[in-house]
Design a protein around this motif. Structure first.
Motif, PDB file in Angstrom:
ATOM      1  N   ASN A 175       0.848  -1.193   0.000  1.00 37.23           N
ATOM      2  CA  ASN A 175       0.000   0.000   0.000  1.00 37.23           C
ATOM      3  C   ASN A 175       0.884   1.244   0.000  1.00 37.23           C
ATOM      4  N   ARG A 176       0.716   2.094  -0.986  1.00 35.87           N
ATOM      5  CA  ARG A 176       1.578   3.271  -1.114  1.00 35.87           C
ATOM      6  C   ARG A 176       1.445   4.203   0.081  1.00 35.87           C
ATOM      7  N   LEU A 177       0.278   4.198   0.686  1.00 38.45           N
ATOM      8  CA  LEU A 177       0.068   5.061   1.841  1.00 38.45           C
ATOM      9  C   LEU A 177       0.828   4.567   3.058  1.00 38.45           C
ATOM     10  N   TYR A 178       1.274   3.305   3.013  1.00 40.52           N
ATOM     11  CA  TYR A 178       1.870   2.696   4.213  1.00 40.52           C
ATOM     12  C   TYR A 178       3.341   3.043   4.359  1.00 40.52           C
ATOM     13  N   GLY A 179       4.078   3.034   3.226  1.00 44.84           N
ATOM     14  CA  GLY A 179       5.521   3.162   3.339  1.00 44.84           C
ATOM     15  C   GLY A 179       6.097   4.478   2.876  1.00 44.84           C
ATOM     16  N   ASN A 180       5.281   5.412   2.400  1.00 41.79           N
ATOM     17  CA  ASN A 180       5.788   6.665   1.862  1.00 41.79           C
ATOM     18  C   ASN A 180       5.735   7.790   2.886  1.00 41.79           C
TER      19      ASN A 180
END
Length: 468
Positions: free
Chosen positions: A3-8
């Motif tokens: 999930n892009r929201l998780y690691g950025n």
């Protein structure tokens, strides 16, 4: 994990023109801002909608590890559970809303709590007076050493500038002494992990008139009880020095014995460790310093206020919750838990000192050294199984130190789960060593280059963009 929201970073989620709020109409008029206070360019702030922001920070919070989410066997740090009633007490508006500059006659309740907590700590430690002004354990160490230095100065013993520190001591001991302008003299440890009394006698014979104090932790950093404290205290007192007790390992002493009764003159307590406030990441902390009768007049002024009051409130709530009867069970239960883990793992992890420990113990890595799997590898692999890693590579007495400290709160089921995972990792080291050497595999960020991270520190988004 994808999930892009998780690691950025929040900046990487920014899209020009997106907004998550609208400011209300300006009802205050227009005011000229001095040119010296104006930015040369717009602030580099992310532009995100509210839902993106909420999801981003919620995911980040879910990635945090704490005592409320899992077992935290961090040696020499006593990361114990913080009962929720403590938080309720610390959040009482009658206390939370106080201002440190209020007149004393409007803060009598808070001052009464300080007085009651002092009496409790005096009873638990065998000392006569406490100051609550230090904001952390290391700050407490410095305050205690300044107290000792003031005492010697008042007697005209200006030459007493040397502090004896065991080679197994916490790193803050010599650091605090150095900051205080004192000189560190190291005393060796015996093969059993305790202070070498003969080496100490030699040091006292050589440096007696110059010795300001001896700093000790009991149980020591290896989790072993120093049985010769009365003899050590007499030796130091006879040469004119004072005994300082590092309170980092006070937890196993509760209900068993008191530093003041052993001959210690000055000590600090980590209220945020022994008395349950959750800590880490720089705070919150509290390091009150206690002294025997007569030394309180030498307390230095390290703060105009009574330290971190919320930590003090939690500590007093914790003491009242346990009561005089049950506070005596803290130390024995912590010791039982540590010995249970130690005995359950010593066939697969190297136990350099095979004896009954107190609240913590130290392995010297895996017993089977042929696998090439290090203590660092074991610590990283533990993360894959949902456990915080123990303290590693400390104390410096062993090459592959792995220090484990369960607290009295942990259940047998939790300890059994940890033991099972530690045994599984030991087996993996034999059957698939590369799996352990390349861990962690299930965390948002894998194994980092620790040396590069220390040498090329990136602390903001602009640095990250420049590097990219």
């Amino acid at each position: 994990m994808n999930n892009r929201l998780y690691g950025n970073l929040i900046f990487e989620l920014s899209k020009e023109g997106r907004k998550g709020y609208s400011l209300p109409k300006n009802n205050f008029g227009s005011y000229e801002i001095p040119a010296s206070m104006m930015r040369n360019e717009e602030a580099a702030l992310p532009e995100c909608d509210e839902l993106t922001v909420v999801r981003h920070y919620t995911n980040l919070s879910n990635n945090n590890f704490g005592v409320d989410t899992g077992f935290y066997p961090l040696g020499s740090c006593t990361m114990k559970y913080n009962p929720k009633i403590n938080e309720e007490m610390a959040a009482l508006p009658q206390f939370q809303g106080l201002h440190p500059e209020q007149p004393a006659n409007t803060t009598k309740g808070a001052l009464a709590l300080v007085s009651l907590l002092e009496k409790s700590l005096c009873e638990l430690t065998g000392l006569a007076h406490f100051t609550f002004k230090p904001y952390a354990g290391a700050h407490g160490e410095l305050t205690g050493l300044m107290t000792i230095d003031n005492y010697h100065r008042s007697r005209g013993d200006m030459q007493r500038k040397k502090v004896i520190v065991p080679d197994s001591a916490h790193g803050t001991n010599p650091a605090s002494a150095a900051v205080c302008g004192l000189e560190i003299v190291e005393v060796k440890s015996l093969a059993d992990g305790t202070v070498d009394f003969e080496d100490l006698k030699r040091l006292v014979a050589e440096e007696g008139p110059n010795i300001a104090a001896m700093m000790m932790t009991n149980p020591n950093t290896l989790g072993l009880f120093e049985t010769r404290i009365p003899e050590i205290a007499k030796l130091i007192h006879d040469c004119g020095g004072l005994m300082y007790y590092d309170g980092a390992n006070l937890n196993p002493m509760l209900g068993a014995c008191r530093p003041g009764d052993m001959g210690f003159d000055v000590m600090h307590i980590n209220l945020h460790k022994t008395f349950s406030t959750p800590h880490g990441g720089g705070g919150p902390g509290s390091g009150p310093v206690g002294v025997r009768e007569g030394l309180q007049e030498f307390f230095p002024t390290v703060s105009p206020y009574h330290g971190n009051f919320a930590v003090m409130m939690r500590a007093y709530a914790y003491i009242l919750s346990l009561g005089k009867e049950h506070v005596k069970e803290v130390g024995p239960l912590a010791v039982l838990n540590a010995n249970y883990i130690k005995e359950s793992l010593k066939d697969v992890y190297e136990l350099p000192i095979d004896t009954v420990c107190c609240h913590e113990f130290v392995f010297d890595g895996l017993k089977d050294k042929s696998t090439g799997v290090t203590t660092m590898d074991v610590a990283k692999r533990l993360l894959d199984y949902g456990y915080h890693a123990p303290t590693i590579y400390f104390p410096l007495l062993f090459h592959e130190s792995l220090m484990v400290e369960p607290t009295e709160n942990e259940s047998k089921e939790t300890l059994d789960g940890f033991i099972a995972v530690m045994r599984k990792i030991a087996e993996e080291a034999k059957t698939d060593p590369e799996l352990v050497k390349t861990a962690p595999h299930n965390t948002p960020i894998g194994r980092v280059d620790d040396v590069l991270a220390a040498k090329q520190v990136i602390v903001n988004y602009r640095q990250l963009k420049a590097k990219a």
